[in-house]
Design an enzyme around this catalytic site. Structure first.
Site, PDB file in Angstrom:
ATOM      1  N   THR A 157       0.802  -1.270  -0.208  1.00  0.00           N
ATOM      2  CA  THR A 157       0.114   0.081  -0.146  1.00  0.00           C
ATOM      3  C   THR A 157       1.007   1.342  -0.033  1.00  0.00           C
ATOM      4  O   THR A 157       0.542   2.296  -0.601  1.00  0.00           O
ATOM      5  CB  THR A 157      -0.957   0.085   1.203  1.00  0.00           C
ATOM      6  OG1 THR A 157      -1.752  -1.159   0.998  1.00  0.00           O
ATOM      7  CG2 THR A 157      -1.922   0.961   1.286  1.00  0.00           C
ATOM      8  N   HIS A 162       2.718   5.736  -2.682  1.00  0.00           N
ATOM      9  CA  HIS A 162       4.041   6.595  -3.396  1.00  0.00           C
ATOM     10  C   HIS A 162       3.998   7.178  -4.519  1.00  0.00           C
ATOM     11  O   HIS A 162       4.078   8.228  -5.095  1.00  0.00           O
ATOM     12  CB  HIS A 162       5.237   5.700  -2.732  1.00  0.00           C
ATOM     13  CG  HIS A 162       6.589   6.350  -3.312  1.00  0.00           C
ATOM     14  ND1 HIS A 162       7.418   7.157  -2.555  1.00  0.00           N
ATOM     15  CD2 HIS A 162       7.157   6.410  -4.602  1.00  0.00           C
ATOM     16  CE1 HIS A 162       8.280   7.415  -3.348  1.00  0.00           C
ATOM     17  NE2 HIS A 162       8.279   7.013  -4.572  1.00  0.00           N
ATOM     18  N   GLU A 163       3.799   5.908  -5.521  1.00  0.00           N
ATOM     19  CA  GLU A 163       3.755   6.130  -6.788  1.00  0.00           C
ATOM     20  C   GLU A 163       2.680   7.026  -7.098  1.00  0.00           C
ATOM     21  O   GLU A 163       2.685   7.927  -7.926  1.00  0.00           O
ATOM     22  CB  GLU A 163       3.585   4.820  -7.631  1.00  0.00           C
ATOM     23  CG  GLU A 163       4.649   3.998  -7.401  1.00  0.00           C
ATOM     24  CD  GLU A 163       5.992   4.487  -7.775  1.00  0.00           C
ATOM     25  OE1 GLU A 163       6.241   5.427  -8.514  1.00  0.00           O
ATOM     26  OE2 GLU A 163       7.142   4.096  -7.305  1.00  0.00           O
ATOM     27  N   HIS A 166       3.155  10.608  -7.022  1.00  0.00           N
ATOM     28  CA  HIS A 166       3.959  11.359  -8.340  1.00  0.00           C
ATOM     29  C   HIS A 166       2.730  11.708  -9.117  1.00  0.00           C
ATOM     30  O   HIS A 166       2.754  12.800  -9.854  1.00  0.00           O
ATOM     31  CB  HIS A 166       4.733  10.166  -9.317  1.00  0.00           C
ATOM     32  CG  HIS A 166       6.035   9.858  -8.411  1.00  0.00           C
ATOM     33  ND1 HIS A 166       7.154  10.876  -7.796  1.00  0.00           N
ATOM     34  CD2 HIS A 166       6.421   8.766  -8.057  1.00  0.00           C
ATOM     35  CE1 HIS A 166       7.889  10.297  -7.341  1.00  0.00           C
ATOM     36  NE2 HIS A 166       7.652   9.084  -7.286  1.00  0.00           N
ATOM     37  N   ASP A 172      10.530  12.426  -5.610  1.00  0.00           N
ATOM     38  CA  ASP A 172      10.930  11.650  -4.541  1.00  0.00           C
ATOM     39  C   ASP A 172      11.909  12.162  -3.523  1.00  0.00           C
ATOM     40  O   ASP A 172      12.477  13.424  -3.855  1.00  0.00           O
ATOM     41  CB  ASP A 172      11.735  10.410  -5.296  1.00  0.00           C
ATOM     42  CG  ASP A 172      11.068   9.514  -6.101  1.00  0.00           C
ATOM     43  OD1 ASP A 172      10.059   9.009  -5.506  1.00  0.00           O
ATOM     44  OD2 ASP A 172      11.550   9.153  -7.510  1.00  0.00           O
TER      45      ASP A 172
HETATM   46 ZN   LIG Z   1       9.135   7.698  -6.502  1.00  0.00          ZN
END
Ligand SMILES: [Zn+2]
Length: 218
Positions: A157, A162-163, A166, A172
């Protein structure tokens, strides 16, 4: 979501994976992303974030903003900024994707993630030595690739949220603590946090006030 550089370049060598080979052809990988059963692995996946990766993250965000702006121009009365996604190509990650959506939708106010048709970006799944990442297909469409092995090693999860960070425009920050979502693989596989911290939340709200306004101008 990548590993610290030292660890991973050594691993890449040990695994006999060519970095040059894995750096190229992102769109082809996603377009033909395998949807088989995840396989267990005992080696860590992928390597550290590069300038290349940061550029891909930015291109991805730009593509999402442009896609959203186009729809809003066609329907100017719409109140909230909605980003539509498709999870059809990532069937193994359905629950993580919907949890990530829930997390983000309860964390920020200026943008909303919704699953639907005519998506602004897509989730894909498969095996990739680079791990999971966000990128574009070279034709202005953004996608998130979720890597099987990395999602077994790290909290899945957290990887997905995290993705998706973006998608919402966050870069990052691998040197950050576990309490930060965008520190990704930096704090190691034991980190279970899948929530953005308060700075990350306000950054996203800020971006979707300003980012969308600038997208409208072009
Ligand atoms: Zn990343």
């Amino acid at each position: 979501m990548r590993h610290p550089k030292v660890l991973t370049s050594a691993l890449a060598t040990a695994l006999g994976l060519g970095l040059a080979a894995s750096l190229g052809a992102a769109p082809a990988v996603a377009a033909s992303a395998p949807t088989g059963v995840p396989t267990a692995g005992n080696t860590a996946v992928a390597y550290a974030g590069s300038a290349e990766e940061a550029k891909a993250n930015q291109a991805f965000f730009d593509a999402v903003v442009k896609s959203v702006a186009k729809k809003r121009a066609a329907a100017p009365g719409a109140a909230a900024v909605t980003v539509v996604y498709s999870a059809a190509n990532a069937p193994s990650f359905r629950s993580q994707i919907s949890r990530s959506t829930q997390i983000w939708n309860s964390s920020v106010v200026n943008v909303r993630l919704v699953e639907g048709s005519n998506p602004d970006f897509r989730y894909y799944e498969g095996n990739d030595s680079r791990g999971s990442y966000a990128s574009t297909d070279g034709h202005g469409s953004g996608y998130i690739f979720l890597d099987y092995r990395q999602n077994q090693q790290y909290n899945s999860t957290r990887v997905t949220a995290h993705e998706t960070g973006h998608v919402l425009g966050l870069p990052d920050h691998y040197s950050g603590p576990c309490s930060e979502l965008m520190s990704g693989g930096g704090p190691g596989t034991s980190c279970q946090n899948a929530q953005p911290n308060s700075q990350e939340r306000s950054r996203v709200d800020q971006l979707w006030r300003n980012g969308l306004a600038s997208a409208f101008k072009s």
